[in-house]
Design a protein around this motif. Structure first.
Motif, short mmCIF file in Angstrom:
data_model
loop_
_atom_site.label_atom_id
_atom_site.label_comp_id
_atom_site.label_asym_id
_atom_site.label_seq_id
_atom_site.Cartn_x
_atom_site.Cartn_y
_atom_site.Cartn_z
N TRP A 135 7.03 -12.78 -7.58
CA TRP A 135 6.47 -12.10 -6.48
C TRP A 135 6.70 -10.51 -6.55
O TRP A 135 7.62 -10.12 -7.11
CB TRP A 135 7.54 -12.36 -5.22
CG TRP A 135 7.03 -11.80 -4.15
CD1 TRP A 135 5.93 -12.48 -3.37
CD2 TRP A 135 7.26 -10.67 -3.42
NE1 TRP A 135 5.65 -11.59 -2.14
CE2 TRP A 135 6.75 -10.46 -2.00
CE3 TRP A 135 8.55 -9.68 -3.70
CZ2 TRP A 135 6.97 -9.43 -1.42
CZ3 TRP A 135 8.80 -8.58 -2.70
CH2 TRP A 135 7.72 -8.59 -1.61
N ARG A 136 5.67 -9.89 -6.02
CA ARG A 136 5.56 -8.70 -6.31
C ARG A 136 5.08 -7.95 -4.83
O ARG A 136 4.12 -8.47 -4.24
CB ARG A 136 4.23 -8.12 -7.26
CG ARG A 136 4.71 -8.33 -8.70
CD ARG A 136 3.41 -8.18 -9.59
NE ARG A 136 2.69 -8.91 -9.45
CZ ARG A 136 1.24 -8.91 -10.13
NH1 ARG A 136 0.91 -7.99 -10.81
NH2 ARG A 136 0.65 -9.95 -9.88
N GLY A 137 5.81 -7.01 -4.59
CA GLY A 137 5.65 -6.44 -3.14
C GLY A 137 4.58 -5.71 -3.28
O GLY A 137 3.89 -5.29 -4.19
N PRO A 138 4.19 -4.84 -1.93
CA PRO A 138 3.10 -4.01 -2.03
C PRO A 138 3.35 -2.78 -2.82
O PRO A 138 4.55 -2.37 -2.92
CB PRO A 138 2.73 -3.68 -0.57
CG PRO A 138 3.89 -4.28 0.10
CD PRO A 138 4.84 -5.44 -0.61
N THR A 139 2.34 -2.21 -3.38
CA THR A 139 2.52 -1.11 -4.17
C THR A 139 2.38 0.30 -3.11
O THR A 139 1.45 0.17 -2.06
CB THR A 139 1.51 -0.69 -5.35
OG1 THR A 139 0.07 -0.85 -4.70
CG2 THR A 139 1.81 -1.88 -6.22
N ALA A 140 3.13 1.35 -3.43
CA ALA A 140 3.03 2.43 -2.49
C ALA A 140 1.76 3.11 -2.77
O ALA A 140 1.56 3.57 -3.91
CB ALA A 140 4.53 3.15 -2.63
N ALA A 141 1.14 3.56 -1.84
CA ALA A 141 0.02 4.45 -2.29
C ALA A 141 0.28 5.93 -2.10
O ALA A 141 1.07 6.42 -1.20
CB ALA A 141 -1.09 4.18 -1.09
#
Length: 142
Positions: A135-141
């Motif tokens: 699982w990969r969380g959302p990437t910070a923009a």
């Protein structure tokens, strides 16, 4: 007939006794007190009640007309009542004949529906390949 006359009298009396705004036109009208209005109304009612003594033929015809109108109103009310009852019976028959589909699709069991085993099998729907992925969380923009 007397009921209508009484209602007309009392309604007229109430309308006469209601307070009004002062306007230039109302200042030109003759000023009549409440006592004078009540006395005039009482005299008018007394005159109307003596009408049948003065004009018995007109009173007899008026009574017959009132009877006919009352009978027609009663027949109309019966007819309307019958129409309403017929519509009500038709609606009840169609409600009994047409079984409505449930308001839910069945994909989610409602409280009290189904057994516990069926709800347990619906919980784990991911395949082994899906579970193997990390699982990969959302990437910070930035």
């Amino acid at each position: 007939m007397r009921f209508l006359l009484r209602i007309t009298f009392w309604l007229g009396l109430v309308l006469v006794l209601l307070p009004r705004d002062k306007t230039p036109e109302s200042e030109k009208l003759p000023q009549i007190g409440a006592a004078d209005a009540v006395q005039a109304a009482t005299a008018a009612v007394s005159d109307v009640t003596q009408f049948c003594k003065r004009q018995p033929a007109a009173c007899e015809v008026g009574g017959q007309a009132a009877t006919i109108i009352g009978q027609r109103a009663q027949d109309g009310a019966k007819k309307l009542y019958q129409i309403i009852n017929d519509k009500k019976e038709q609606l009840e028959k169609t409600d009994k004949n047409d079984k409505k589909a449930p308001d839910h699709t069945g994909s989610i069991a409602l409280a009290g529906e189904g057994d516990m085993a069926a709800s347990e099998t619906l919980r784990d729907t991911l395949s082994q390949d899906d579970l193997a992925l990390e699982w990969r969380g959302p990437t910070a923009a930035n």
